[in-house]
Design a protein around this motif. Sequence first.
Motif, PDB file in Angstrom:
ATOM      1  N   TYR A 501     -13.897  -3.441  -2.400  1.00  0.00           N
ATOM      2  CA  TYR A 501     -12.819  -3.155  -2.519  1.00  0.00           C
ATOM      3  C   TYR A 501     -12.309  -2.118  -3.364  1.00  0.00           C
ATOM      4  CZ  TYR A 501      -8.916  -5.574  -5.379  1.00  0.00           C
ATOM      5  OH  TYR A 501      -7.221  -5.639  -6.271  1.00  0.00           O
ATOM      6  N   HIS A 505      -9.590   0.789  -2.594  1.00  0.00           N
ATOM      7  CA  HIS A 505      -8.651   1.599  -3.027  1.00  0.00           C
ATOM      8  C   HIS A 505      -8.784   2.751  -3.221  1.00  0.00           C
ATOM      9  CE1 HIS A 505      -6.648  -1.365  -6.396  1.00  0.00           C
ATOM     10  NE2 HIS A 505      -7.791  -1.590  -5.762  1.00  0.00           N
ATOM     11  N   TYR A 508      -6.483   3.705  -0.479  1.00  0.00           N
ATOM     12  CA  TYR A 508      -5.072   3.901  -0.351  1.00  0.00           C
ATOM     13  C   TYR A 508      -4.974   5.622  -1.315  1.00  0.00           C
ATOM     14  CZ  TYR A 508      -0.492   2.218  -2.093  1.00  0.00           C
ATOM     15  OH  TYR A 508       0.686   2.273  -2.396  1.00  0.00           O
ATOM     16  N   LEU A 520      -8.247  -4.427   4.053  1.00  0.00           N
ATOM     17  CA  LEU A 520      -8.499  -5.351   2.535  1.00  0.00           C
ATOM     18  C   LEU A 520      -8.040  -7.380   3.703  1.00  0.00           C
ATOM     19  CD1 LEU A 520      -6.758  -6.148   0.073  1.00  0.00           C
ATOM     20  CD2 LEU A 520      -4.706  -6.141   1.849  1.00  0.00           C
ATOM     21  N   THR A 536      -4.113 -11.921  -5.351  1.00  0.00           N
ATOM     22  CA  THR A 536      -4.442 -10.741  -5.907  1.00  0.00           C
ATOM     23  C   THR A 536      -4.523  -9.290  -4.754  1.00  0.00           C
ATOM     24  OG1 THR A 536      -5.119 -10.847  -8.138  1.00  0.00           O
ATOM     25  CG2 THR A 536      -5.595  -8.765  -7.116  1.00  0.00           C
ATOM     26  N   ASP A 540      -2.415  -6.739  -3.178  1.00  0.00           N
ATOM     27  CA  ASP A 540      -2.188  -5.622  -2.979  1.00  0.00           C
ATOM     28  C   ASP A 540      -1.742  -4.891  -1.662  1.00  0.00           C
ATOM     29  OD1 ASP A 540      -3.739  -4.646  -5.502  1.00  0.00           O
ATOM     30  OD2 ASP A 540      -5.421  -6.134  -4.678  1.00  0.00           O
TER      31      ASP A 540
END
Length: 611
Positions: A501, A505, A508, A520, A536, A540
């Motif tokens: 996870y 990020h 991204y 994802l 969540t 995202d």
Amino acid sequence: GPGEMLVCEAAFPGAGGLTCPPVLFSNVRDQDIHLHTLRKLFNESHGIFVGLQRSDEELSGKSKKAQEDVIQMSLVLLGSMGVINTLVTVSVFPQVSILSAMELIWNLCEILFVEVAPAGHLLLHLLDWVRLHVCDVDNMVREVLSSENPSKHELFWNVVDIFVLQGRMEDARHLLSKEATANPTSKGMCKILDDLMKKMPVLGLGNTQTLTEMELKWQHWHEECQRYLQDGTFASNPHMESICKILLGDENAILEKKELMTTWYHFLVTHLLYSHPAVKPVELRFYAQSSLDQFLGGENSPEPLDTILMAAFEFEIHQVIKECSIALSNWWFVAHLTDLLDHCKLLQSHNLYFGSNMREFLLLEYASGLFSHHSLWQLGVDYFDHCSEYGRVYLELHIERIPLTTEQKALKVLRICEQRQMHEQVRSICKIMAMKALRNNRLGSALSWSIRAKDAAFATLISDRFLKDYCERGSFSDLDLIDNLGPSMLLSDRLTFLGKYREFHRLYGEKRFSEAAKLLLMLMTAHIAPCSFWMTLLTDALPLLEQKEVIFSAEQTYELMRCLEDLTAGKLDNQKLQDDDIETTKVEMLRLAFARNLARAIVKEGTLEGS
């Protein structure tokens, strides 16, 4: 064990046959471990102990060289006791400091058991022992020699007597020359007494004469002394007459100087010097017992130190160790003495009933005491290492009880355990430190310790805390740790999700949207993400769905829609969604975004197919 407390309950019969209330008695051993002044001794003796073990391993089979090393190590240890003795005033025997007593016993054991001096040479070693430990006359000598007229000083003859009692003939002759110079009338007597002292036969360590030759010379010299005494040569000077009687080994004359000798073992050595200079080791026990009885004269009972020295003179090694264990307030002495004697092959035949030999038993007790100290415990590790039978077990038990007050101390303990492949203790330490860090809300440290402990359950718990914090704050703490998990993230599914996870990020943030989208989607479809975190993840996805460029393909959008439907259809947490207006709004926004993205994706894919 030492450093710990034994509490026993005892009931005593009272008056009239009534039993008194139970009384608790406590017995605390090895209190000396906590004396600051003895720490230098413990540290130095530890280095000597380790050196002796290594030397023994390296020189296995080379008995002569090994014996020399043992003696050398013993002398170094003895020197350490002597130096530190000047700093310590702890008393265990009347008028004798604990280190003075230990030094006295150690030196005697070294002479009798380690060096094993033969007849003749044995007495020379005992004389050195007495001179070193019993009568310190240096201050008295300085006082006498610094006076204007030394021979008139009130302590002059006391000093001469002590020199004679200790066999220090050169020193005694030097003082006699002062008397001869100051009193011409006694010059003749001084000259005769000086000659007698000069002629006294001594079997030197480097002397080539045989024991028989020395005994013959000594007999002639003894007869000459007897002749001068019977002729009344020294009758006019009681001091010189007394000295002549001492040279003849007169027990009464020697005992008259009891106050100067102060101890029975000084009396023993003096008596042997002038009566039995060629004493053999096996004869010592008889002379020692006789000297003790005569010196005490039935007025006093032997002190613990007397009992220990008597056992040594009787060559009862195990009795020496037993009495020292009872009398001394620490295990340091008996542990190191026994180890030394064991290296000399003197204790091999003595095994204790529960399996461990005496050397190991005492080393275990001493090392256990060290572990009760906040810093000396590190020395105890090496002592346990050199106890082949129970050392490992003791180390495992004790190391788990070390208070892990700081991370630095924990890492030190951990390194010791890892070096010895103590896997259970490594896990235990890591779990303790992880729990401490978690209580202090230091999630990064807690996660690091749980990974080191390979504790999947705890790593999962801490990962959940990281994710919870992210949901509350919108950012991760300890990014360096999470970014560098590497293969460690495979320890648990939740930790794997946390790492992946965070990777989403990062992708991204680097505007690698296609890769981020695939990751994802994979986190949900492969069920790596916990169900409670799906909303969540879907949220995202919104920024990716709103990009000008189509990121999610039609197939991927269908997968996202299926995940959302699973979430809302009651398979996961439907009740919570129905009760939460905010969550309902999120669902509607996601459906709208998915529909718009699906339309864009179909048009794009259709256009590409048509072209």
